[in-house]
Scaffold this motif. Structure first.
Motif, PDB file in Angstrom:
ATOM      1  N   LYS A 238       0.504  -2.008  -0.415  1.00 34.30           N
ATOM      2  CA  LYS A 238      -0.033   0.344   0.343  1.00 34.30           C
ATOM      3  C   LYS A 238       0.904   1.137   0.244  1.00 34.30           C
ATOM      4  O   LYS A 238       0.830   2.406  -0.692  1.00 34.30           O
ATOM      5  CB  LYS A 238      -1.075   0.213   1.450  1.00 34.30           C
ATOM      6  N   LEU A 239       1.697   0.909   0.625  1.00 34.61           N
ATOM      7  CA  LEU A 239       2.762   2.326   0.852  1.00 34.61           C
ATOM      8  C   LEU A 239       3.694   2.271  -0.042  1.00 34.61           C
ATOM      9  O   LEU A 239       4.398   3.758  -0.600  1.00 34.61           O
ATOM     10  CB  LEU A 239       3.566   2.434   2.555  1.00 34.61           C
ATOM     11  N   ALA A 240       3.652   1.561  -0.918  1.00 34.01           N
ATOM     12  CA  ALA A 240       4.674   1.644  -1.679  1.00 34.01           C
ATOM     13  C   ALA A 240       4.439   2.276  -3.256  1.00 34.01           C
ATOM     14  O   ALA A 240       4.732   3.399  -3.748  1.00 34.01           O
ATOM     15  CB  ALA A 240       5.119   0.210  -2.209  1.00 34.01           C
ATOM     16  N   LYS A 241       2.405   2.495  -3.159  1.00 30.55           N
ATOM     17  CA  LYS A 241       2.497   2.857  -4.291  1.00 30.55           C
ATOM     18  C   LYS A 241       2.171   4.315  -4.290  1.00 30.55           C
ATOM     19  O   LYS A 241       2.240   4.885  -5.405  1.00 30.55           O
ATOM     20  CB  LYS A 241       0.131   2.086  -4.494  1.00 30.55           C
ATOM     21  N   LEU A 242       2.579   4.561  -3.118  1.00 28.80           N
ATOM     22  CA  LEU A 242       2.779   5.894  -2.869  1.00 28.80           C
ATOM     23  C   LEU A 242       4.311   6.757  -3.922  1.00 28.80           C
ATOM     24  O   LEU A 242       3.986   7.496  -3.696  1.00 28.80           O
ATOM     25  CB  LEU A 242       2.216   6.552  -2.015  1.00 28.80           C
ATOM     26  N   GLY A 243       5.016   5.352  -3.783  1.00 28.64           N
ATOM     27  CA  GLY A 243       6.593   6.036  -3.700  1.00 28.64           C
ATOM     28  C   GLY A 243       6.931   5.901  -4.873  1.00 28.64           C
ATOM     29  O   GLY A 243       6.691   4.884  -6.167  1.00 28.64           O
ATOM     30  N   ASN A 244       8.977   5.814  -5.248  1.00 25.44           N
ATOM     31  CA  ASN A 244       9.715   6.393  -6.293  1.00 25.44           C
ATOM     32  C   ASN A 244      10.240   5.024  -5.642  1.00 25.44           C
ATOM     33  O   ASN A 244      10.890   4.882  -4.967  1.00 25.44           O
ATOM     34  CB  ASN A 244       9.977   6.930  -6.209  1.00 25.44           C
ATOM     35  N   ALA A 245      10.285   3.690  -7.287  1.00 25.55           N
ATOM     36  CA  ALA A 245      10.786   2.469  -6.903  1.00 25.55           C
ATOM     37  C   ALA A 245      11.936   2.706  -7.513  1.00 25.55           C
ATOM     38  O   ALA A 245      12.796   1.690  -6.681  1.00 25.55           O
ATOM     39  CB  ALA A 245      10.236   1.403  -7.792  1.00 25.55           C
ATOM     40  N   GLY A 246      12.458   3.640  -7.828  1.00 31.46           N
ATOM     41  CA  GLY A 246      13.734   3.734  -8.147  1.00 31.46           C
ATOM     42  C   GLY A 246      14.632   4.815  -7.093  1.00 31.46           C
ATOM     43  O   GLY A 246      15.912   5.057  -7.158  1.00 31.46           O
ATOM     44  N   ALA A 247      13.819   5.425  -6.329  1.00 35.78           N
ATOM     45  CA  ALA A 247      14.857   6.085  -5.216  1.00 35.78           C
ATOM     46  C   ALA A 247      15.743   5.678  -5.048  1.00 35.78           C
ATOM     47  O   ALA A 247      16.963   5.874  -4.019  1.00 35.78           O
ATOM     48  CB  ALA A 247      13.291   6.567  -4.566  1.00 35.78           C
ATOM     49  N   ILE A 248      15.740   4.147  -4.224  1.00 38.81           N
ATOM     50  CA  ILE A 248      16.853   4.067  -2.897  1.00 38.81           C
ATOM     51  C   ILE A 248      17.418   2.286  -3.667  1.00 38.81           C
ATOM     52  O   ILE A 248      16.965   1.529  -4.638  1.00 38.81           O
ATOM     53  CB  ILE A 248      16.508   3.656  -2.090  1.00 38.81           C
ATOM     54  N   ALA A 249      19.056   3.021  -4.684  1.00 38.07           N
ATOM     55  CA  ALA A 249      19.382   1.186  -4.990  1.00 38.07           C
ATOM     56  C   ALA A 249      19.389   0.227  -4.238  1.00 38.07           C
ATOM     57  O   ALA A 249      21.030  -0.156  -3.455  1.00 38.07           O
ATOM     58  CB  ALA A 249      20.431   1.704  -5.988  1.00 38.07           C
ATOM     59  N   PHE A 250      18.923  -0.254  -3.664  1.00 44.70           N
ATOM     60  CA  PHE A 250      18.647  -1.350  -2.584  1.00 44.70           C
ATOM     61  C   PHE A 250      19.578  -2.830  -3.356  1.00 44.70           C
ATOM     62  O   PHE A 250      19.688  -2.967  -4.288  1.00 44.70           O
ATOM     63  CB  PHE A 250      18.008  -1.786  -2.148  1.00 44.70           C
ATOM     64  N   PRO A 251      20.274  -3.238  -2.413  1.00 47.09           N
ATOM     65  CA  PRO A 251      20.732  -4.942  -3.270  1.00 47.09           C
ATOM     66  C   PRO A 251      20.246  -6.126  -3.802  1.00 47.09           C
ATOM     67  O   PRO A 251      18.694  -5.741  -3.050  1.00 47.09           O
ATOM     68  CB  PRO A 251      21.671  -5.275  -2.323  1.00 47.09           C
ATOM     69  N   ARG A 252      20.095  -6.471  -5.160  1.00 49.12           N
ATOM     70  CA  ARG A 252      19.429  -7.546  -5.027  1.00 49.12           C
ATOM     71  C   ARG A 252      20.097  -8.192  -5.063  1.00 49.12           C
ATOM     72  O   ARG A 252      21.345  -9.075  -5.823  1.00 49.12           O
ATOM     73  CB  ARG A 252      19.168  -7.046  -7.006  1.00 49.12           C
ATOM     74  N   PRO A 253      19.886  -9.013  -4.111  1.00 48.63           N
ATOM     75  CA  PRO A 253      21.055 -10.560  -3.136  1.00 48.63           C
ATOM     76  C   PRO A 253      20.382 -11.581  -3.894  1.00 48.63           C
ATOM     77  O   PRO A 253      19.930 -11.858  -4.673  1.00 48.63           O
ATOM     78  CB  PRO A 253      20.723 -10.878  -2.043  1.00 48.63           C
TER      79      PRO A 253
ATOM     80  N   SER B  71      14.208  14.894   4.342  1.00 45.80           N
ATOM     81  CA  SER B  71      13.292  14.602   2.817  1.00 45.80           C
ATOM     82  C   SER B  71      13.077  13.481   2.711  1.00 45.80           C
ATOM     83  O   SER B  71      13.010  12.932   2.102  1.00 45.80           O
ATOM     84  CB  SER B  71      14.747  14.682   2.028  1.00 45.80           C
ATOM     85  N   LEU B  72      13.023  12.513   3.841  1.00 44.43           N
ATOM     86  CA  LEU B  72      13.494  10.479   3.650  1.00 44.43           C
ATOM     87  C   LEU B  72      11.777  10.760   3.642  1.00 44.43           C
ATOM     88  O   LEU B  72      10.969  11.247   4.056  1.00 44.43           O
ATOM     89  CB  LEU B  72      13.532  10.343   5.022  1.00 44.43           C
ATOM     90  N   SER B  73      11.775   9.588   2.313  1.00 42.31           N
ATOM     91  CA  SER B  73      10.453   9.469   2.313  1.00 42.31           C
ATOM     92  C   SER B  73       9.667   8.128   2.442  1.00 42.31           C
ATOM     93  O   SER B  73      10.740   6.572   2.069  1.00 42.31           O
ATOM     94  CB  SER B  73      10.185   9.409   0.957  1.00 42.31           C
ATOM     95  N   GLN B  74       9.166   7.616   3.370  1.00 48.02           N
ATOM     96  CA  GLN B  74       8.853   6.207   3.968  1.00 48.02           C
ATOM     97  C   GLN B  74       8.176   5.027   2.635  1.00 48.02           C
ATOM     98  O   GLN B  74       8.615   4.295   2.069  1.00 48.02           O
ATOM     99  CB  GLN B  74       7.886   5.789   5.294  1.00 48.02           C
ATOM    100  N   ALA B  75       7.929   5.719   1.724  1.00 52.37           N
ATOM    101  CA  ALA B  75       7.148   5.004   1.114  1.00 52.37           C
ATOM    102  C   ALA B  75       8.071   5.017  -0.064  1.00 52.37           C
ATOM    103  O   ALA B  75       7.603   4.041  -0.891  1.00 52.37           O
ATOM    104  CB  ALA B  75       5.648   6.748  -0.337  1.00 52.37           C
ATOM    105  N   ASP B  76       8.862   6.278  -0.307  1.00 50.15           N
ATOM    106  CA  ASP B  76      10.593   5.543  -1.410  1.00 50.15           C
ATOM    107  C   ASP B  76      11.105   4.655  -0.946  1.00 50.15           C
ATOM    108  O   ASP B  76      11.496   3.225  -1.568  1.00 50.15           O
ATOM    109  CB  ASP B  76      11.096   6.845  -1.826  1.00 50.15           C
ATOM    110  N   VAL B  77      11.335   4.719   0.584  1.00 50.41           N
ATOM    111  CA  VAL B  77      11.463   3.118   1.633  1.00 50.41           C
ATOM    112  C   VAL B  77      10.466   1.927   0.903  1.00 50.41           C
ATOM    113  O   VAL B  77      11.097   1.102   0.494  1.00 50.41           O
ATOM    114  CB  VAL B  77      11.808   2.676   2.749  1.00 50.41           C
TER     115      VAL B  77
END
Ligand code: KG4
Ligand code: ZN
Length: 339
Positions: free
Chosen positions: A194-209, A239-245
């Motif tokens: 639900k929260l992810a819908k409000l964020g940017n999926a490309g905002a933070i480059a988390f690893p793809r293990p 500026s931290l966006s929980q939705a971006d996370v």
């Protein structure tokens, strides 16, 4: 054949009555009753499932649900009873097993054990999205739940090999833990989505293990820890966006699941891909894996939304298939039962 099925492996009590025919090659299912009582609200204050509370709630709910099935399907007729024997929480599993044993005695019907993971695996055959489409084998199945992340290579509904699994956290567990870091409710998967819908999926480059590793195993604990460190280092940023996370975490998890499943499908010449388990409710995962499967010419199967979460109907199907395959599970709770 009519099957009465009972599910109590975790935090949903489920009882269903199915009419099934067609055997193990082409099972045809009609759902006569499918009742689920969810304990989510009871466990929510604790941030996860509390085994003894789950046991207490199952004991309370089983007779209530059974009475409702009796009232719905008069006269109640069944040929076989099936109950989840594992994997899951053993105190919870025992409540279902004991209840099923008492019913088998009272109604003088045979009782067979069912594997919860096989329930998820077959759940796309329940009436709904598959709409009578026949599946072509070989198949790659991705089982994603709160306790498991498994890739299977299936030659038929009764013959498969495990290709890989998670080496640490299950993907559902990672969703739940990241949700807790973001102060979201349990279960975390739907809240993150639900929260992810409000964020940017490309905002933070988390690893793809392990995305490029040659094996078919997964690892989600490093991804979870990256989110933890990110929040520790940036938690005070205005500026931290929980939705971006949430969106960036979800995208990283989906990318790994899709990449490895599709690589397995290509390597094995799969004609179809099955997605199942609680995390299969995630729309992003459903749509990205569906698209990627069709792109390589494979059919894509996923259960209707209501059958992604634990339910009695999928256990009826698993019990039927086990019965037809002559697979006999020991009538005892096995928390670590494998598929
Ligand atoms: O299959 P399931 O109901 O129970 C087990 O057998 O474990 O799966 C529950 C898991 C939980 O970790 C929950 O957070 C996750 O499935 N889940 C989701 C979503 N809905 C449920 N994960 C991601 N997105 C969702 N929409
Ligand atoms: Zn499950």
């Amino acid at each position: 054949m009519n099957i009465l099925s009972i599910e109590t492996s975790c935090d949903e009590t489920g009882i269903a009555l199915l009419k099934i025919s067609g055997g193990v090659r082409a099972p045809k299912v009609t759902v006569l009753a499918d009742l689920v009582s969810s304990q989510i609200k009871i466990h929510r204050p604790f941030g996860g499932v509390v085994p003894n509370l789950a046991k207490r709630e199952h004991l309370k709910n089983l007779p209530i649900l059974f009475k409702r099935v009796q009232a719905k399907c008069k006269p109640l007729k069944f040929d076989l009873i099936t109950v989840t024997v594992g994997p899951g929480l053993e105190p919870a599993l025992w409540t279902g097993i004991t209840f099923a044993q008492a019913l088998a005695k009272e109604y003088k019907k045979p009782l067979v054990g069912a594997n919860h993971l096989e329930g998820h695996l077959y759940s796309f055959l329940l009436p709904g999205l598959a709409g009578g489409r026949k599946i072509s084998f070989p198949t790659i199945a991705l089982i994603v739940s709160g306790g498991h992340t498994i890739l299977l290579n299936m030659d038929s509904f009764s013959k498969w090999k495990r290709l890989g699994e998670t080496r640490d956290d299950a993907v559902g567990e990672a969703f739940d833990k990241v949700a807790r870091m973001l102060d979201l409710d349990y279960p975390g998967g739907p809240e993150i989505e639900k929260l992810a819908k409000l964020g940017n999926a490309g905002a933070i480059a988390f690893p793809r293990p392990m995305i490029h590793d040659k094996n078919y195993d997964f690892s989600f604990s490093g991804l979870k820890t990256s989110v933890l460190y990110y929040l520790r280092d940036h938690g005070d940023d205005a500026s931290l966006s929980q939705a971006d996370v949430a969106a960036s975490f979800q995208q990283a998890a989906v990318d790994v699941l899709v990449a490895k499943t599709i690589r397995a499908a290509k390597a094995t010449g799969a004609k179809s891909v099955i997605l199942c388990g609680g995390v299969a409710a995630n729309k992003k995962l459903r749509s990205e894996l569906g698209k990627a499967s069709r792109k390589i010419g494979a059919q894509f199967f996923v259960p209707p939304f209501k059958y992604n979460m634990d339910n009695g109907a999928m256990i009826g199907l698993a019990g039927y298939m086990a019965h037809e395959r002559k697979k006999r599970y020991k009538m005892a709770a096995n928390g670590n039962l494998e598929i």
